[in-house]
Design a protein around this motif. Structure first.
Motif, PDB file in Angstrom:
ATOM      1  N   ALA A 171       0.827  -1.209   0.000  1.00 15.34           N
ATOM      2  CA  ALA A 171       0.000   0.000   0.000  1.00 15.34           C
ATOM      3  C   ALA A 171       0.864   1.263   0.000  1.00 15.34           C
ATOM      4  CB  ALA A 171      -0.928  -0.002   1.208  1.00 15.34           C
ATOM      5  N   GLN A 172       1.904   1.266   0.816  1.00 12.98           N
ATOM      6  CA  GLN A 172       2.789   2.429   0.876  1.00 12.98           C
ATOM      7  C   GLN A 172       3.410   2.728  -0.483  1.00 12.98           C
ATOM      8  OE1 GLN A 172       5.511   1.251   3.942  1.00 12.98           O
ATOM      9  NE2 GLN A 172       4.087   1.713   5.618  1.00 12.98           N
ATOM     10  N   TYR A 173       3.790   1.670  -1.190  1.00 13.61           N
ATOM     11  CA  TYR A 173       4.423   1.874  -2.495  1.00 13.61           C
ATOM     12  C   TYR A 173       3.423   2.443  -3.494  1.00 13.61           C
ATOM     13  CZ  TYR A 173       7.026   0.994  -6.772  1.00 13.61           C
ATOM     14  OH  TYR A 173       7.671   1.148  -7.980  1.00 13.61           O
ATOM     15  N   SER A 176       2.739   6.013  -2.682  1.00  8.18           N
ATOM     16  CA  SER A 176       3.881   6.875  -3.005  1.00  8.18           C
ATOM     17  C   SER A 176       3.926   7.214  -4.485  1.00  8.18           C
ATOM     18  CB  SER A 176       5.196   6.201  -2.594  1.00  8.18           C
ATOM     19  OG  SER A 176       5.536   5.138  -3.476  1.00  8.18           O
ATOM     20  N   LEU A 177       3.309   6.357  -5.307  1.00 14.71           N
ATOM     21  CA  LEU A 177       3.245   6.616  -6.745  1.00 14.71           C
ATOM     22  C   LEU A 177       2.032   7.466  -7.123  1.00 14.71           C
ATOM     23  CD1 LEU A 177       4.224   3.075  -8.147  1.00 14.71           C
ATOM     24  CD2 LEU A 177       5.684   5.093  -7.919  1.00 14.71           C
ATOM     25  N   GLY A 178       1.231   7.847  -6.133  1.00 15.40           N
ATOM     26  CA  GLY A 178       0.093   8.725  -6.371  1.00 15.40           C
ATOM     27  C   GLY A 178      -1.217   8.024  -6.658  1.00 15.40           C
ATOM     28  N   HIS A 179      -1.290   6.719  -6.437  1.00 17.86           N
ATOM     29  CA  HIS A 179      -2.531   5.987  -6.720  1.00 17.86           C
ATOM     30  C   HIS A 179      -3.543   6.190  -5.589  1.00 17.86           C
ATOM     31  CE1 HIS A 179      -0.903   3.995 -10.253  1.00 17.86           C
ATOM     32  NE2 HIS A 179       0.218   3.798  -9.566  1.00 17.86           N
ATOM     33  N   CYS A 207      -3.881   2.117   3.503  1.00 17.04           N
ATOM     34  CA  CYS A 207      -4.651   2.961   2.572  1.00 17.04           C
ATOM     35  C   CYS A 207      -5.494   3.972   3.339  1.00 17.04           C
ATOM     36  CB  CYS A 207      -5.545   2.092   1.693  1.00 17.04           C
ATOM     37  SG  CYS A 207      -4.682   1.165   0.423  1.00 17.04           S
ATOM     38  N   ARG A 208      -6.136   3.511   4.395  1.00 16.81           N
ATOM     39  CA  ARG A 208      -6.969   4.406   5.213  1.00 16.81           C
ATOM     40  C   ARG A 208      -6.120   5.507   5.837  1.00 16.81           C
ATOM     41  NH1 ARG A 208      -8.505   1.611  10.354  1.00 16.81           N
ATOM     42  NH2 ARG A 208      -6.470   2.468  10.902  1.00 16.81           N
ATOM     43  N   ASP A 209      -4.973   5.132   6.391  1.00 13.60           N
ATOM     44  CA  ASP A 209      -4.092   6.112   7.021  1.00 13.60           C
ATOM     45  C   ASP A 209      -3.522   7.098   6.016  1.00 13.60           C
ATOM     46  OD1 ASP A 209      -4.595   4.806   9.378  1.00 13.60           O
ATOM     47  OD2 ASP A 209      -2.663   3.751   9.448  1.00 13.60           O
ATOM     48  N   SER A 210      -3.476   6.682   4.743  1.00 10.89           N
ATOM     49  CA  SER A 210      -2.951   7.559   3.688  1.00 10.89           C
ATOM     50  C   SER A 210      -4.032   8.452   3.099  1.00 10.89           C
ATOM     51  CB  SER A 210      -2.308   6.718   2.576  1.00 10.89           C
ATOM     52  OG  SER A 210      -1.236   5.948   3.086  1.00 10.89           O
ATOM     53  N   GLY A 211      -5.248   8.321   3.601  1.00 12.26           N
ATOM     54  CA  GLY A 211      -6.324   9.204   3.162  1.00 12.26           C
ATOM     55  C   GLY A 211      -7.138   8.700   1.992  1.00 12.26           C
ATOM     56  N   ILE A 212      -6.948   7.476   1.582  1.00  6.81           N
ATOM     57  CA  ILE A 212      -7.740   6.923   0.477  1.00  6.81           C
ATOM     58  C   ILE A 212      -9.149   6.617   0.975  1.00  6.81           C
ATOM     59  CG2 ILE A 212      -7.979   5.005  -1.153  1.00  6.81           C
ATOM     60  CD1 ILE A 212      -4.990   4.823  -1.307  1.00  6.81           C
ATOM     61  N   LYS A 213     -10.135   7.106   0.267  1.00  6.43           N
ATOM     62  CA  LYS A 213     -11.524   6.919   0.672  1.00  6.43           C
ATOM     63  C   LYS A 213     -11.960   5.474   0.479  1.00  6.43           C
ATOM     64  CE  LYS A 213     -12.774  11.672  -0.577  1.00  6.43           C
ATOM     65  NZ  LYS A 213     -13.616  12.517  -1.459  1.00  6.43           N
ATOM     66  N   LYS A 214     -12.840   5.035   1.348  1.00  5.65           N
ATOM     67  CA  LYS A 214     -13.320   3.651   1.319  1.00  5.65           C
ATOM     68  C   LYS A 214     -13.949   3.300  -0.020  1.00  5.65           C
ATOM     69  CE  LYS A 214     -16.145   0.394   3.985  1.00  5.65           C
ATOM     70  NZ  LYS A 214     -17.027   0.225   5.165  1.00  5.65           N
ATOM     71  N   GLU A 215     -14.670   4.266  -0.604  1.00  5.22           N
ATOM     72  CA  GLU A 215     -15.350   3.993  -1.872  1.00  5.22           C
ATOM     73  C   GLU A 215     -14.368   3.870  -3.048  1.00  5.22           C
ATOM     74  OE1 GLU A 215     -16.074   8.461  -0.954  1.00  5.22           O
ATOM     75  OE2 GLU A 215     -15.973   6.546   0.139  1.00  5.22           O
ATOM     76  N   ASN A 216     -13.114   4.233  -2.807  1.00  3.92           N
ATOM     77  CA  ASN A 216     -12.098   4.118  -3.852  1.00  3.92           C
ATOM     78  C   ASN A 216     -11.275   2.835  -3.727  1.00  3.92           C
ATOM     79  OD1 ASN A 216     -12.756   6.448  -5.240  1.00  3.92           O
ATOM     80  ND2 ASN A 216     -11.349   7.725  -4.073  1.00  3.92           N
ATOM     81  N   ILE A 217     -11.754   1.932  -2.869  1.00  2.67           N
ATOM     82  CA  ILE A 217     -11.125   0.626  -2.719  1.00  2.67           C
ATOM     83  C   ILE A 217     -12.122  -0.443  -3.137  1.00  2.67           C
ATOM     84  CG2 ILE A 217     -10.170  -1.067  -1.114  1.00  2.67           C
ATOM     85  CD1 ILE A 217      -8.277   1.186  -1.442  1.00  2.67           C
TER      86      ILE A 217
END
Length: 335
Positions: A171-173, A176-179, A207-217
């Motif tokens: 997830a971190q990788y 880091s690539l902007g996904h 992903c959650r800690d990186s700010g990715i919204k749940k609906e985007n998973i």
């Protein structure tokens, strides 16, 4: 011509399991009562039971026989694990390997079969959680055993890769690539094991800690095979993520093939990251970015821990975790 007497008939006469009778006849019956031992040998003599040459060879006291049970020998992860067990075994250690070919319904009979061959110890790389009869079989026969990371167990020796960290690294990788929109290809309920759940949780939490919204998973569950991965392509394309994380390299190669069938390319259209770093990951086109599990190290430590237990059954519970690492190749690109 008289019928050859089988060990099953000896077991029936004395009222013990085939496994128990086999171990007593193979000179490994110290765990059983003196009365039962005498009954078995008396029944053997009365029935004129003669063990096979293979069974007599296996009973050689100077050697040890270790059983190894895996879900599928055809899976590259487990074939490499089995090869590593062979590589680290000394000349006096005989290894008996069984693959279930994905049929966990054969788990009990497979272990019973290994026990009946007089094994001295067992490495279980198949999930036994939810199979109380299997745990009871292992316990009642007092066979030293160690479980690999597919199990969530608190009452046996245990070795695992740090799958939570592996999920984090993937997830971190990608982050880091902007996904910011990601599909995850996971195992269906039939194939899900403890380590896969931990792997997925590490990825989702990061992903959650990186700010990715749940609906985007998007989480797609499928058979844990190349064909299962291939079948997810349509759902992935419909979701339109920029990156895909598969919980194994087996799934990754299937996803790659499925996307190619629809005319999509990795990493031009989708970044793709796998898990395991099996031997074909670097030969895929593109070469697969993945999380490497140290398979030879898992095998080496599993053997060491099992032999520790065999030498001294009373040592405290052995638990060991080995780390994983991110292997960056060509299948991911910046958003």
């Amino acid at each position: 011509m008289s019928k050859k007497i089988t060990i099953k008939e000896v077991a029936h006469k004395v009222g013990l399991s085939i496994t128990a009778v086999s171990q007593i006849l193979n000179g490994k019956g110290a765990r059983f009562s003196e009365g039962n031992i005498k009954k078995v040998f008396a029944a053997r003599d009365e029935l004129h039971y003669v063990p096979s040459l293979a069974a007599r060879n296996l009973s050689n006291k100077t050697d040890v026989t270790i059983g190894v049970l895996v879900p599928a020998i055809s899976n590259p992860f487990f074939s490499e694990f089995l090869q590593s067990i062979e590589n680290y075994s000394d000349p006096k250690t005989h290894v008996m390997m069984i693959g279930l070919d994905g049929d966990r319904g054969q788990l009990y009979s497979a272990i019973e079969g290994l026990l009946s061959q007089g094994i001295d110890g067992l490495i279980v790389a198949v999930a036994v959680d939810g199979y109380p009869e299997v745990n009871a079989l292992l316990k009642e026969n007092l066979i030293p055993y160690i479980v690999l990371d597919q199990n969530n167990t608190k009452d046996s020796d245990f070795i695992a890769a740090d799958d939570f960290h592996g999920g984090q690294l993937a997830a971190q990788y990608l982050c880091s690539l902007g996904h910011e929109k990601i599909s995850i290809v996971a195992a269906n309920s039939e194939a899900t094991t403890y380590n896969l759940t931990v792997r997925l949780n590490g990825f989702l939490e990061t992903c959650r800690d990186s700010g990715i919204k749940k609906e985007n998973i998007q989480i797609i569950k499928t058979q844990f095979t190349k064909h299962g991965g291939q079948k997810t392509a349509a759902a992935i394309i419909a979701f339109r993520p920029t990156a895909i994380f598969t919980l194994s390299d087996e799934l990754a190669i299937g996803v790659l093939g499925g996307l190619n069938d629809y005319g999509f390319k990795v990493p031009d259209d989708f970044s793709l990251i796998g898990y395991d770093d099996t031997d074909y990951a670097e030969f895929m086109n593109p070469k697969l970015t993945t999380i490497r599990q140290p398979i030879p190290l898992l095998a080496k430590y599993a053997l060491e821990m099992l032999k520790n237990r065999m030498i001294n059954p009373k040592i405290k519970e052995q638990i060991r975790t080995v780390d994983v690492e991110l292997i960056i190749r060509d299948s991911c690109k910046k958003r």
